[in-house]
Write a protein that holds these residues in place. Structure first.
Motif, PDB file in Angstrom:
ATOM      1  N   LEU A 137      14.703  82.661  63.180  1.00  0.00           N
ATOM      2  CA  LEU A 137      15.915  82.282  62.246  1.00  0.00           C
ATOM      3  C   LEU A 137      16.185  83.171  61.164  1.00  0.00           C
ATOM      4  CD1 LEU A 137      18.622  80.917  61.974  1.00  0.00           C
ATOM      5  CD2 LEU A 137      17.142  78.842  60.830  1.00  0.00           C
ATOM      6  N   ALA A 138      15.184  83.228  60.111  1.00  0.00           N
ATOM      7  CA  ALA A 138      15.086  83.719  58.794  1.00  0.00           C
ATOM      8  C   ALA A 138      15.130  85.359  59.095  1.00  0.00           C
ATOM      9  CB  ALA A 138      13.952  83.515  57.892  1.00  0.00           C
ATOM     10  N   GLY A 139      14.624  85.915  59.928  1.00  0.00           N
ATOM     11  CA  GLY A 139      14.590  87.241  60.224  1.00  0.00           C
ATOM     12  C   GLY A 139      15.876  87.827  60.801  1.00  0.00           C
ATOM     13  N   ALA A 185      17.131  74.179  54.994  1.00  0.00           N
ATOM     14  CA  ALA A 185      16.288  75.147  53.873  1.00  0.00           C
ATOM     15  C   ALA A 185      16.697  76.417  54.016  1.00  0.00           C
ATOM     16  CB  ALA A 185      15.013  74.757  53.862  1.00  0.00           C
ATOM     17  N   VAL A 186      16.151  77.233  55.299  1.00  0.00           N
ATOM     18  CA  VAL A 186      16.522  78.569  55.534  1.00  0.00           C
ATOM     19  C   VAL A 186      17.981  78.996  55.363  1.00  0.00           C
ATOM     20  CG1 VAL A 186      16.191  80.405  57.366  1.00  0.00           C
ATOM     21  CG2 VAL A 186      14.496  78.478  56.949  1.00  0.00           C
ATOM     22  N   VAL A 187      18.762  78.133  55.954  1.00  0.00           N
ATOM     23  CA  VAL A 187      20.257  78.701  55.810  1.00  0.00           C
ATOM     24  C   VAL A 187      20.982  78.476  54.482  1.00  0.00           C
ATOM     25  CG1 VAL A 187      22.637  78.056  56.688  1.00  0.00           C
ATOM     26  CG2 VAL A 187      20.899  77.848  58.214  1.00  0.00           C
ATOM     27  N   LEU A 197       8.987  75.001  52.388  1.00  0.00           N
ATOM     28  CA  LEU A 197       9.039  73.985  53.127  1.00  0.00           C
ATOM     29  C   LEU A 197       9.276  72.578  52.154  1.00  0.00           C
ATOM     30  CD1 LEU A 197       6.212  74.162  55.556  1.00  0.00           C
ATOM     31  CD2 LEU A 197       8.497  74.605  56.079  1.00  0.00           C
ATOM     32  N   ALA A 198       9.306  72.957  50.748  1.00  0.00           N
ATOM     33  CA  ALA A 198       9.466  71.873  49.794  1.00  0.00           C
ATOM     34  C   ALA A 198      10.659  71.092  50.077  1.00  0.00           C
ATOM     35  CB  ALA A 198       9.416  72.334  48.364  1.00  0.00           C
ATOM     36  N   TYR A 245      16.034  69.631  61.442  1.00  0.00           N
ATOM     37  CA  TYR A 245      17.445  69.977  60.674  1.00  0.00           C
ATOM     38  C   TYR A 245      17.197  70.414  59.476  1.00  0.00           C
ATOM     39  CZ  TYR A 245      19.710  68.296  64.972  1.00  0.00           C
ATOM     40  OH  TYR A 245      20.212  67.923  66.426  1.00  0.00           O
ATOM     41  N   ARG A 246      16.431  69.634  58.536  1.00  0.00           N
ATOM     42  CA  ARG A 246      16.075  69.712  57.228  1.00  0.00           C
ATOM     43  C   ARG A 246      15.378  71.287  57.035  1.00  0.00           C
ATOM     44  NH1 ARG A 246      13.734  64.256  57.195  1.00  0.00           N
ATOM     45  NH2 ARG A 246      11.948  65.268  56.922  1.00  0.00           N
TER      46      ARG A 246
END
Length: 182
Positions: A145-147, A80-82, A63-64, A75-76
């Motif tokens: 999303l990440a998975g 970060a994930v994308v 989350l940083a 959106y931020r």
């Protein structure tokens, strides 16, 4: 050294290794060598590789990057994930379910992770509601999303450009962040 001091040394040695090599690329032996202790002591003080990883993880995993203020927070977080997917960096969100499954005590690992992550999201989005439902929804969306990006390799950049994905999924996350009814 006392047990606490030794544990701190181990955790301090583990953090950069996990950050650089990821969960799968880091071994207990690597951590032990970096900490100057035996692998058996690492296991004794941390329980398992998954528990070592969780103990070494920062309070706000992944989350940083969301603390930037050039776009809305939903959106931020998605960006970060994308961006971690695009650079093949380690992503807590993609690994969290596996880490909990690998922990010796699933319930404790789940509770500890939920408490840490939901609280951090709540602080980030200003969620002060009872139960922190909006924050839990955001966590659910980020895990999904990440998975999907990492485990199933859905929506690769050649099929959906990263900026389009960030805009589309970011709008979804932001709608939860902004929803006063949740």
């Amino acid at each position: 050294m006392t047990e606490r001091t030794t544990r701190d040394v181990i955790l301090d040695a583990a953090r950069p290794l996990f950050a650089e090599r990821g969960f799968n690329g880091t071994t207990i032996r690597d951590v032990a060598e970096a900490a100057g202790v035996s692998p058996a002591l690492v296991m004794k003080l941390t329980g398992s590789k998954a528990e070592l990883f969780q103990a070494a993880a920062l309070d706000s995993p992944g989350l940083a990057e969301a603390t930037r203020h050039d776009e809305p927070v939903g959106y931020r977080m998605v960006r970060a994930v994308v961006e971690r997917r695009d650079s093949d960096d380690y992503d807590f969100w993609a690994m969290a379910p596996f880490l909990i499954r690998e922990a010796a005590d699933h319930a404790v690992a789940r509770a500890r992770t939920n408490e840490r992550v939901v609280a951090r999201i709540a602080a980030l989005i200003g969620d002060e509601s009872a139960g922190l439902v909006r924050s839990q929804m955001v966590v659910t969306l980020l895990l999904g999303l990440a998975g999907s990006l990492r485990t199933f390799e859905l929506l690769p950049p050649d099929e959906m450009p990263s900026e389009t994905l960030i805009e589309t999924y970011g709008r979804l996350v932001q709608s939860v962040v902004d929803d006063p009814e949740l």
